[in-house]
Write a protein that holds these residues in place. Structure first.
Motif, PDB file in Angstrom:
ATOM      1  N   TYR A   1       0.862  -1.175   0.000  1.00  0.00           N
ATOM      2  CA  TYR A   1       0.000   0.000   0.000  1.00  0.00           C
ATOM      3  C   TYR A   1       0.896   1.222   0.000  1.00  0.00           C
ATOM      4  N   SER A   2       0.541   2.219  -0.775  1.00  0.00           N
ATOM      5  CA  SER A   2       1.308   3.459  -0.837  1.00  0.00           C
ATOM      6  C   SER A   2       0.357   4.604  -1.102  1.00  0.00           C
TER       7      SER A   2
ATOM      8  N   SER B   1       3.790   7.517  -2.865  1.00  0.00           N
ATOM      9  CA  SER B   1       4.768   6.897  -3.773  1.00  0.00           C
ATOM     10  C   SER B   1       6.066   6.407  -3.144  1.00  0.00           C
TER      11      SER B   1
ATOM     12  N   THR C   1       6.540   4.169  -0.689  1.00  0.00           N
ATOM     13  CA  THR C   1       6.457   2.712  -0.588  1.00  0.00           C
ATOM     14  C   THR C   1       6.329   2.096  -1.977  1.00  0.00           C
ATOM     15  N   GLU C   2       5.654   2.780  -2.878  1.00  0.00           N
ATOM     16  CA  GLU C   2       5.550   2.278  -4.255  1.00  0.00           C
ATOM     17  C   GLU C   2       6.925   2.140  -4.891  1.00  0.00           C
TER      18      GLU C   2
ATOM     19  N   ALA D   1       8.623  -0.814  -3.579  1.00  0.00           N
ATOM     20  CA  ALA D   1       8.005  -2.016  -4.144  1.00  0.00           C
ATOM     21  C   ALA D   1       8.551  -2.309  -5.538  1.00  0.00           C
ATOM     22  N   LYS D   2       8.688  -1.280  -6.341  1.00  0.00           N
ATOM     23  CA  LYS D   2       9.210  -1.460  -7.694  1.00  0.00           C
ATOM     24  C   LYS D   2      10.666  -1.935  -7.663  1.00  0.00           C
TER      25      LYS D   2
ATOM     26  N   ARG E   1      -1.260  -3.373  -5.653  1.00  0.00           N
ATOM     27  CA  ARG E   1      -1.495  -2.319  -4.657  1.00  0.00           C
ATOM     28  C   ARG E   1      -2.809  -2.559  -3.925  1.00  0.00           C
TER      29      ARG E   1
ATOM     30  N   ASN F   1      -3.539  10.592  -6.085  1.00  0.00           N
ATOM     31  CA  ASN F   1      -2.475   9.585  -6.114  1.00  0.00           C
ATOM     32  C   ASN F   1      -3.040   8.171  -6.149  1.00  0.00           C
TER      33      ASN F   1
ATOM     34  N   MET G   1      -2.346   5.368  -9.020  1.00  0.00           N
ATOM     35  CA  MET G   1      -1.692   4.097  -8.713  1.00  0.00           C
ATOM     36  C   MET G   1      -2.609   2.909  -8.981  1.00  0.00           C
TER      37      MET G   1
ATOM     38  N   ARG H   1      -2.360   1.850 -12.363  1.00  0.00           N
ATOM     39  CA  ARG H   1      -1.109   1.161 -12.706  1.00  0.00           C
ATOM     40  C   ARG H   1      -1.061  -0.280 -12.190  1.00  0.00           C
ATOM     41  N   TYR H   2      -1.731  -0.523 -11.055  1.00  0.00           N
ATOM     42  CA  TYR H   2      -1.595  -1.826 -10.414  1.00  0.00           C
ATOM     43  C   TYR H   2      -2.962  -2.446 -10.127  1.00  0.00           C
TER      44      TYR H   2
END
Length: 208
Positions: free
Chosen positions: A11-12, A15, A17-18, A21-22, A39, A58, A62, A65-66
């Motif tokens: 969870y972010s 960004s 934590t995102e 994660a990446k 996410r 945000n 996100m 994206r996920y």
């Protein structure tokens, strides 16, 4: 032999934590893993989210994206890596809600023996980054995951991160993870993949 399968469920909000994660995903892929990056979704509505500047925007970006993590993702995985920002020194509600949704798999014993690891971020120094990671170890133990910390098994650990998992302090979201912190996260991805591969090899039948 099949590639180790790694689920990164995080969870972010802003960004940090995102980005970790990446980086975990990049390390896992580098080590030969098949990765699903997911996410966790909000548990409150848009009216609440609008009270925090940028949260709704945000989250929308996100979520585009996920995909959201599912029970099927956890069953698919050989390793599950959880990522969360700190919320009052502990796990975020959003990620905890996903973990709580795995009760059916837990009851069937389908998570026993999978690799588990954690990473996270916090807004302020001494804001709970280590206590947050340790708080996730408890449900991981209940799920039957084999907890894989980082220790100091790579030189990058002497520059950033914690022995419990990759971390970052954003200083009220003014700073994004730098190369040292991202290097720790990539190492975490490689380490998790290596352990998952070793466990898979131990479980696969030997040809006669």
């Amino acid at each position: 032999m099949q590639k180790p399968k790694v689920l990164i469920a995080f969870y972010s909000r802003n960004s940090s934590t995102e980005l970790l994660a990446k980086a975990v995903a990049a390390g896992a892929i580098e080590a030969g893993a098949e990765v699903r990056l997911r996410r966790a979704r909000e548990v409150v509505g848009p009216d609440v989210m609008r009270q925090a500047p940028g949260w709704l925007e945000n989250a929308t970006a996100m979520n585009d994206r996920y995909e959201a993590p599912t029970e099927a993702d956890a069953e698919w995985a050989d390793a599950i890596v959880f990522g969360t920002p700190t919320r009052f020194g502990s796990i975020s509600t959003e990620l905890k809600a996903y973990i709580d949704s795995l009760g059916g798999l837990w009851f069937q014993g389908k998570l026993n023996g999978k690799v588990g690891s954690v990473f996270g971020s916090t807004s302020s120094r001494h804001g709970g980054n280590e206590s947050t990671l340790l708080s996730i170890y408890t449900p991981m133990a209940h799920l039957g995951l084999i907890i894989v910390p980082l220790g100091y098994a790579d030189a990058v650990m002497f520059k950033a991160g914690t022995p419990y998992g990759a971390t970052h302090v954003s200083h009220l979201d003014a700073n994004k993870p730098d190369e040292d912190h991202l290097a720790v996260a990539r190492f975490q991805g490689r380490r998790v993949t290596s352990v998952a591969r070793s466990l898979r090899c131990a479980q696969e039948p030997v040809a006669a």
